[in-house]
Design an enzyme around this catalytic site. Structure first.
Site, PDB file in Angstrom:
ATOM      1  N   ARG A 133       5.848  -0.342   9.232  1.00  0.00           N
ATOM      2  CA  ARG A 133       5.366   0.671  10.163  1.00  0.00           C
ATOM      3  C   ARG A 133       4.926   1.912   9.382  1.00  0.00           C
ATOM      4  O   ARG A 133       5.603   2.949   9.388  1.00  0.00           O
ATOM      5  CB  ARG A 133       6.462   1.030  11.167  1.00  0.00           C
ATOM      6  CG  ARG A 133       6.895  -0.154  12.020  1.00  0.00           C
ATOM      7  CD  ARG A 133       8.087   0.207  12.893  1.00  0.00           C
ATOM      8  NE  ARG A 133       8.513  -0.914  13.718  1.00  0.00           N
ATOM      9  CZ  ARG A 133       9.566  -0.893  14.521  1.00  0.00           C
ATOM     10  NH1 ARG A 133      10.308   0.192  14.597  1.00  0.00           N
ATOM     11  NH2 ARG A 133       9.886  -1.961  15.237  1.00  0.00           N
TER      12      ARG A 133
ATOM     13  N   ASP B 102       3.299   5.306   8.143  1.00  0.00           N
ATOM     14  CA  ASP B 102       3.147   6.572   8.853  1.00  0.00           C
ATOM     15  C   ASP B 102       1.701   7.035   8.919  1.00  0.00           C
ATOM     16  O   ASP B 102       0.820   6.483   8.250  1.00  0.00           O
ATOM     17  CB  ASP B 102       3.981   7.665   8.166  1.00  0.00           C
ATOM     18  CG  ASP B 102       5.466   7.493   8.377  1.00  0.00           C
ATOM     19  OD1 ASP B 102       5.850   6.825   9.353  1.00  0.00           O
ATOM     20  OD2 ASP B 102       6.243   8.038   7.563  1.00  0.00           O
TER      21      ASP B 102
ATOM     22  N   ARG C  87       8.250   8.336  -0.600  1.00  0.00           N
ATOM     23  CA  ARG C  87       7.657   9.671  -0.676  1.00  0.00           C
ATOM     24  C   ARG C  87       8.649  10.694  -1.247  1.00  0.00           C
ATOM     25  O   ARG C  87       8.255  11.615  -1.956  1.00  0.00           O
ATOM     26  CB  ARG C  87       7.158  10.104   0.705  1.00  0.00           C
ATOM     27  CG  ARG C  87       5.928   9.327   1.171  1.00  0.00           C
ATOM     28  CD  ARG C  87       5.631   9.556   2.643  1.00  0.00           C
ATOM     29  NE  ARG C  87       5.450  10.977   2.933  1.00  0.00           N
ATOM     30  CZ  ARG C  87       5.386  11.472   4.173  1.00  0.00           C
ATOM     31  NH1 ARG C  87       5.496  10.656   5.219  1.00  0.00           N
ATOM     32  NH2 ARG C  87       5.210  12.760   4.357  1.00  0.00           N
TER      33      ARG C  87
END
Length: 244
Positions: free
Chosen positions: A50, A52, A197
């Site tokens: 999923r 972003d 990230r």
């Protein structure tokens, strides 16, 4: 019903992530609409990751069920003319009925691109994170060496995450530089929300001298998100491959 597996490449700049949502354009919704036009069926496609808003993919994997007679290996050719130019189905095949793109996945590989130059790049503005100060690559590599292995990555988990088990196995991490681009590649059995990230942001902070390379060990052991670095922007992140 036939189960079709597809590999999808996309530029995530114009989308609110992979997953369908109300009042927002997602990659999943656009792909489902294209397959609906092709087959005449209400296709529900299942993605492995999923991603972003703003995140890109070379190798997002998805599957869907259909009664269409189109050969599995021909689906990608048939549907690409119905997709916008920033989304492409690069491979398709028929798989066993019990294949599930997310639950059957054994691991994933991501990369993060850093554009390290005083001036920003007009062409890479939405595809790499611009860092205008020189980064110490060797320090970043030294810090990265503490990350691989089976560990509790709570320090690299997004604040407010409801996930109870923060143990993940990072199987590999690599940093390479070519010209003004630093490429971080991370692979593992799974990742916490924003984990890659945060790893990227922490290594950038190491490269800037804000965090000492040896601190990575104690940051991991602390399981404290506030000890790690920033969360690097989404537009530098790419889903490279899903392993089965």
């Amino acid at each position: 019903m036939r189960n079709i597996k597809v590999t999808i490449e996309y530029d995530g700049t114009g989308y609110h992530g992979w997953q369908s949502q109300e009042n927002a354009i997602s990659v999943q919704r656009v792909v489902e609409d294209a397959f609906k036009k092709l087959t005449g069926e209400n296709i529900k496609i299942i993605g492995a990751s999923r991603t972003d808003t703003g995140v890109h993919a070379y190798g997002q994997v998805a599957n869907f069920f259909t009664e269409s007679k189109i050969p599995g290996e021909k689906f990608f050719l048939a549907v690409n003319s119905l997709l916008p130019p920033d989304i492409s189905i690069v491979h398709s095949e028929e798989v066993q009925e019990d294949f599930h793109s997310r639950f059957c996945a054994k691991g994933k590989k991501y990369k993060y691109l850093i554009y390290n130059d005083r001036a920003p790049s007009a062409l890479l503005r939405s595809r790499a994170f611009h860092v205008p100060v020189p980064l110490k690559l060797e320090d970043m590599k030294k810090a990265a060496g503490f990350i691989p292995g089976k560990k509790d990555f709570s320090a690299f988990k997004a604040s407010g995450s409801s996930v109870k088990d923060s143990v993940r196995t990072v199987t590999g991490i690599e940093l390479q530089k070519k010209d003004n681009i630093i490429e971080l590649t991370v692979s593992g059995d799974g990742f916490l929300y924003n984990m890659v990230r945060i790893i990227a942001g922490t290594l950038i902070d190491v490269g800037m001298g804000r965090i000492a390379p040896d601190e990575l060990s104690s940051i991991l052991e602390s399981m404290d998100r506030t000890r790690a670095g920033r969360t690097a922007p989404a537009h530098g992140l790419y889903l490279v491959e899903v392993y089965y």
